[in-house]
Scaffold this motif. Structure first.
Motif, short mmCIF file in Angstrom:
data_model
loop_
_atom_site.label_atom_id
_atom_site.label_comp_id
_atom_site.label_asym_id
_atom_site.label_seq_id
_atom_site.Cartn_x
_atom_site.Cartn_y
_atom_site.Cartn_z
N SER A 136 66.65 -60.32 -42.66
CA SER A 136 66.16 -60.73 -44.08
C SER A 136 66.38 -62.31 -44.99
O SER A 136 67.67 -62.26 -44.23
CB SER A 136 66.40 -59.79 -45.73
OG SER A 136 67.39 -59.66 -45.88
N LYS A 184 55.70 -57.44 -42.29
CA LYS A 184 56.90 -57.57 -42.73
C LYS A 184 56.30 -58.00 -44.52
O LYS A 184 57.02 -57.00 -44.90
CB LYS A 184 57.22 -59.33 -42.47
CG LYS A 184 57.25 -59.73 -41.18
CD LYS A 184 58.04 -61.23 -41.20
CE LYS A 184 58.26 -61.30 -39.24
NZ LYS A 184 56.65 -61.42 -39.14
N ASN A 188 58.53 -55.52 -46.55
CA ASN A 188 58.97 -56.39 -48.06
C ASN A 188 58.48 -55.55 -49.17
O ASN A 188 59.82 -55.19 -50.50
CB ASN A 188 58.10 -57.46 -48.39
CG ASN A 188 59.01 -58.35 -46.89
OD1 ASN A 188 59.71 -58.29 -46.93
ND2 ASN A 188 58.27 -60.07 -46.78
N GLU A 197 63.63 -61.42 -51.46
CA GLU A 197 63.97 -61.23 -49.97
C GLU A 197 62.85 -61.55 -49.04
O GLU A 197 61.42 -60.74 -49.68
CB GLU A 197 64.79 -60.82 -49.68
CG GLU A 197 66.23 -59.77 -49.97
CD GLU A 197 67.19 -58.89 -49.53
OE1 GLU A 197 67.37 -59.10 -48.18
OE2 GLU A 197 67.21 -57.97 -50.69
N PHE A 199 61.53 -60.42 -45.67
CA PHE A 199 61.68 -60.09 -43.20
C PHE A 199 61.27 -61.49 -42.91
O PHE A 199 60.53 -61.45 -42.56
CB PHE A 199 61.21 -58.74 -43.12
CG PHE A 199 62.43 -57.41 -43.86
CD1 PHE A 199 64.17 -57.25 -43.56
CD2 PHE A 199 62.00 -56.50 -44.72
CE1 PHE A 199 64.56 -55.72 -43.82
CE2 PHE A 199 62.60 -55.20 -45.03
CZ PHE A 199 64.11 -55.43 -44.48
#
Length: 415
Positions: A136, A184, A188, A197, A199
């Motif tokens: 990440s 993703k 997340n 963050e 990924f």
């Protein structure tokens, strides 16, 4: 994605209107730590897991006044380390099947989710794996210093991080499949990242069982990745756009020519240098460092140039791959291109990673960082130094190389 790249260019016009002063006392914390009550496992206690230490262990520490800077096996723009690693593990004796967070400063794994009939595989449409490594980006660690241009460094750092994981797997003769095409956004959300963050990449290693898994039964609790955070809408929009791009699965075959002992030494001793002694390297060594790099890069529309300053047996000048484009001594020009950084002109060669405008921009940045990491490990094995350069004049570099390609990354190698 071209509009994002264009907004992060350094040009003759805007170079000296950008922020110059950095207050290092306001730097965000460069590592994520889960609360003390989470279960932790020291990697040295599990022989099958010790290879994970090579992902990001500290190999050198420097003191600046009262502050200590820990340098890891993987380089990072500005030493800001925006990448975090999460690892799903199955089938290790006396070790819980679960999802873990890797903490490089303590060489430990923190259990953040114990597996039942769920797992990361359901977000990737694959069978159960023994290992899944997820990378990440904590973008504020980079945007704090580099502002919008951080989008480049985040993905270049991701490439270097993948390079360190890949080298570790090669040491253990472990299978590896780079996978950028997974859900993703859903992951997340499952990890409660809340845009702090994102990924960006994964590596799968070794099929475990031929059964399907369910999505994670519970969201993983939110833990802040920095001690403070300032949101940057431009970067969050960039990530949002990148989720819609098609990514290939990569099969890679580098570093196997180096003995395991020498590769481990290269991992431990790799450094990003700040200056060269301006000693020549041989053409043969330079070819060894770049073996297979050009062919692999071309698959992803990445074109590589270099300027030869001190490679013996090779004419000085500008090259596209190994084809001489213009002969001359361009050491002063190389310094200018690299935002007046002398290291670019004092190297044996400075390498330029570029990509065509209509290529997959995010993937091109990641692969450039990955290939640079392979180059750095090969160079270290030959007692040749290297360093990545992320600050350069985009427009002047395009003019010098006579290309309309995006300039992604510079890398200086030499002694």
């Amino acid at each position: 994605m071209q509009e994002f790249h264009n907004q992060t260019d350094i040009t003759k016009k805007n170079a000296f209107t950008q922020t110059q002063f950095i207050n290092w006392q306001t730097q965000a914390k460069a590592y994520k730590t889960y609360p003390k009550f989470y279960r932790r496992y020291n990697l040295d206690d599990y022989e099958e897991l010790r290879f994970i230490k090579n992902f990001g262990k500290v190999t050198y520490s420097k003191k600046y006044g009262n502050n200590e800077v820990n340098l890891r096996v993987n380089p990072s723009a500005g030493g800001l380390y925006p990448c975090e690693i999460y690892i799903q593990i199955r089938g290790i004796k006396k070790f819980l099947n679960g999802i873990y967070h890797y903490e490089p400063l303590s060489n430990s794994l923190t259990l953040i989710h114990e597996l039942s009939n769920d797992g990361l595989e359901s977000y990737m449409n694959i069978k159960q794996q023994k290992f899944i490594f997820l990378v990440s980006n904590v973008y504020f660690r980079s945007s704090w210093k580099y502002e919008k241009r951080a989008i480049r460094y985040l993905l270049l750092d991701t490439g270097h991080q993948l390079g360190s994981i890949y080298a570790s797997l090669i040491l253990e003769d472990m299978e590896h499949l780079f996978n950028f095409k997974f859900k993703k956004k859903q992951l997340n959300k499952a990890f409660s990242f809340d845009n702090y963050e994102h990924f960006v990449a994964s590596i799968c290693s070794s099929e475990y069982k031929d059964i399907q898994t369910n999505k994670l039964r519970d969201n993983i609790p939110f833990v802040p990745p920095c001690d403070y955070y300032i949101k940057e809408p431009f970067i969050e929009e960039f990530y949002s756009h990148s989720y819609h791009k098609n990514f290939d699965k990569l099969k890679i075959d580098f570093l196997k020519e180096i003995s395991k002992e020498n590769l481990q030494n290269a991992i431990d001793n790799r450094r990003s240098v700040r200056a060269f002694k301006q000693e020549a390297i041989t053409k043969e060594d330079f070819e060894t460092i770049l073996k297979g790099i050009f062919i692999f890069a071309k698959k992803y529309d990445i074109e590589i140039f270099f300027i030869n300053h001190l490679i013996s047996g090779l004419k000085k000048g500008i090259y596209k791959e190994f084809k001489l484009q213009k002969e001359d001594d361009f050491s002063e020009l190389s310094t200018t291109l690299a935002f007046n950084q002398k290291i670019a002109g004092s190297s044996s060669a400075t390498i330029f990673f570029t990509s065509r405008i209509r290529t997959n921009y995010s993937l091109a940045l990641i692969i450039s960082g990955f290939l640079a990491h392979i180059i750095s490990l090969r160079a270290t094995n030959l007692q040749i130094s290297s360093t990545g350069i992320g600050a350069y004049f985009d427009d002047i570099t395009q003019d010098v190389l006579i290309t309309s390609n995006n300039i992604l990354y510079l890398m200086a190698v030499g002694r």
